[in-house]
Write a protein that holds these residues in place. Structure first.
Motif, short mmCIF file in Angstrom:
data_model
loop_
_atom_site.label_atom_id
_atom_site.label_comp_id
_atom_site.label_asym_id
_atom_site.label_seq_id
_atom_site.Cartn_x
_atom_site.Cartn_y
_atom_site.Cartn_z
N VAL A 59 0.59 -1.24 -0.30
CA VAL A 59 -0.10 0.02 -0.01
C VAL A 59 1.08 1.33 0.04
N PHE A 60 2.32 1.09 0.99
CA PHE A 60 2.82 2.47 1.01
C PHE A 60 3.46 2.28 -0.27
N GLY A 61 4.07 1.46 -1.05
CA GLY A 61 4.84 1.53 -2.59
C GLY A 61 3.35 2.02 -3.76
N GLU A 62 2.21 1.99 -3.15
CA GLU A 62 1.05 2.07 -4.54
C GLU A 62 1.45 3.16 -4.09
N VAL A 63 1.26 4.08 -2.68
CA VAL A 63 1.05 6.22 -2.47
C VAL A 63 1.61 6.66 -2.92
N PHE A 64 2.91 5.96 -2.69
CA PHE A 64 4.34 6.87 -2.79
C PHE A 64 4.83 6.03 -4.19
N ARG A 78 10.08 11.43 1.49
CA ARG A 78 10.84 10.89 1.94
C ARG A 78 10.91 10.75 3.66
N ILE A 79 10.31 11.96 3.54
CA ILE A 79 9.99 12.19 5.39
C ILE A 79 9.09 11.38 5.80
N ALA A 80 7.98 11.84 5.12
CA ALA A 80 6.60 11.47 5.64
C ALA A 80 6.32 9.98 5.71
N LEU A 149 9.64 0.24 -2.57
CA LEU A 149 10.17 1.52 -2.85
C LEU A 149 11.56 2.05 -3.03
N GLY A 150 12.44 1.36 -3.42
CA GLY A 150 13.84 1.80 -3.24
C GLY A 150 14.48 2.40 -2.44
N LEU A 151 14.69 2.43 -1.33
CA LEU A 151 14.86 3.95 -0.41
C LEU A 151 16.64 3.68 -0.44
N ALA A 152 17.59 4.80 -0.15
CA ALA A 152 18.99 4.94 0.16
C ALA A 152 19.53 4.88 0.74
N MET A 153 18.66 4.47 2.73
CA MET A 153 19.75 3.75 3.49
C MET A 153 19.62 1.86 3.01
N PRO A 154 20.64 1.85 4.09
CA PRO A 154 21.51 -0.02 3.96
C PRO A 154 20.21 -0.50 5.15
N THR A 155 19.35 -1.63 4.43
CA THR A 155 18.30 -2.60 4.41
C THR A 155 18.50 -2.44 5.88
#
Length: 297
Positions: A59-64, A78-80, A149-155
């Motif tokens: 769901v987060f992926g569909e929204v953002f 990203r902050i949201a 979502l492909g965030l920049a931080m390490p997993t």
């Protein structure tokens, strides 16, 4: 003829010895074994929880959507996203723990009335059995969120932060269950407490310069907020050292503290996190978790 002597009377019956109470470690081990068995019996419920965690990440992926090249236009997004992820894990862990304590309270009350175990032994067993389970679900959510979502931080940083957030919120639920009497009262108290933590923990998108300084009481409460330290750890891990691609004036935020930023470090400076690090925020979050466990016991 003389009669034979009568047999001696039987010895008086002695009173039954009272049942010896088990040692504290033995009682705690038995409570822990029962909690683990209950988790195994609730395997389908845990499967549903795991599916819900993955579904929320979708769901987060569909929204953002999948995050594109870092730019000033996507910083607020990203902050949201990170704030919502932290709040999501905290609320789920807290509500699950309070609901579990409410269902078990009548049984625990009867067994404690029979002096089978104490409150500390029951809570220690629940902490050992439930907190790692909540952290595991948060880890699954973090892995799905990273992949979608492909965030920049390490997993590892994302998973560790969300897992510790869930553990802190579960410990908060145990503390509220221990402090607030009644079966439904902890839920009535837990929701406002988490809302206060959420309001005091989220970052002000207008920047630190425009934020009104809180009172001493609110500052003390905010330091006990797991959401505050979770959001700060996630934002520091995501934005520290992040280079932002140039954006046109039409696409950047038109107002607030994030307008025309050029790097992730500048974003953190405008949010009042220039001196903060993900490691320091996780350290504070661990201290909050330990304090909540101590209050629960």
């Amino acid at each position: 003829a003389a009669l034979p002597p009568l047999p001696p009377p039987p010895p008086p019956l002695s009173a039954p010895s009272p049942r010896r109470r088990l040692a504290p470690l033995r009682r705690c081990a038995l409570c822990l074994r029962r909690a683990w068995r209950q988790n195994i019996r609730d395997g389908w419920v845990n499967g549903v929880r795991l599916a819900v965690s993955g579904g929320l990440a979708l769901v987060f992926g569909e929204v953002f959507g999948r995050l594109s090249t870092p730019s000033a236009a996507s910083v607020a997004e990203r902050i949201a996203l990170l704030s919502y992820a932290s709040i999501n894990m905290a609320m789920l862990a807290l509500m699950k723990t309070i609901d579990m304590l409410g269902r078990e309270r009548p049984v625990v009350g009867r067994e404690r009335a029979r002096n089978l175990y104490g409150a500390a032994e029951y809570l220690v067993a629940k902490l050992i059995a439930e907190v790692p389970l909540d952290a595991a679900f948060a880890a699954g959510f973090g892995c799905a969120l990273k992949a979608r979502l492909g965030l920049a931080m390490p997993t590892a940083t994302l998973v560790a932060t969300l897992s510790l957030t869930a553990a802190a919120s579960a410990a908060l639920g145990l503390a509220l269950g221990a402090l607030v009497p009644g079966q439904d009262a902890p839920l009535a108290v837990g929701l406002p407490v988490m809302i206060v933590h959420m309001v005091l923990g989220i970052l002000n998108p207008a920047g630190a310069a425009d934020a009104k300084p809180p009172s001493a009481a609110m500052s003390a409460v905010s330091h006990a907020s797991p959401i505050k330290w979770s959001v700060r750890a996630l934002c520091c891990a995501e934005l520290r050292g992040l280079e932002l691609a140039p954006s046109s004036l039409a696409s950047v935020p038109r107002m607030g503290g994030l307008a025309l930023v050029r790097s992730g470090d500048e974003v953190l400076e405008r949010l009042g996190l220039a001196q903060s690090t993900a490691g320091a925020s996780l350290h504070h979050l661990a201290l909050v978790t330990a304090a909540e466990c101590a209050v629960a016991l």
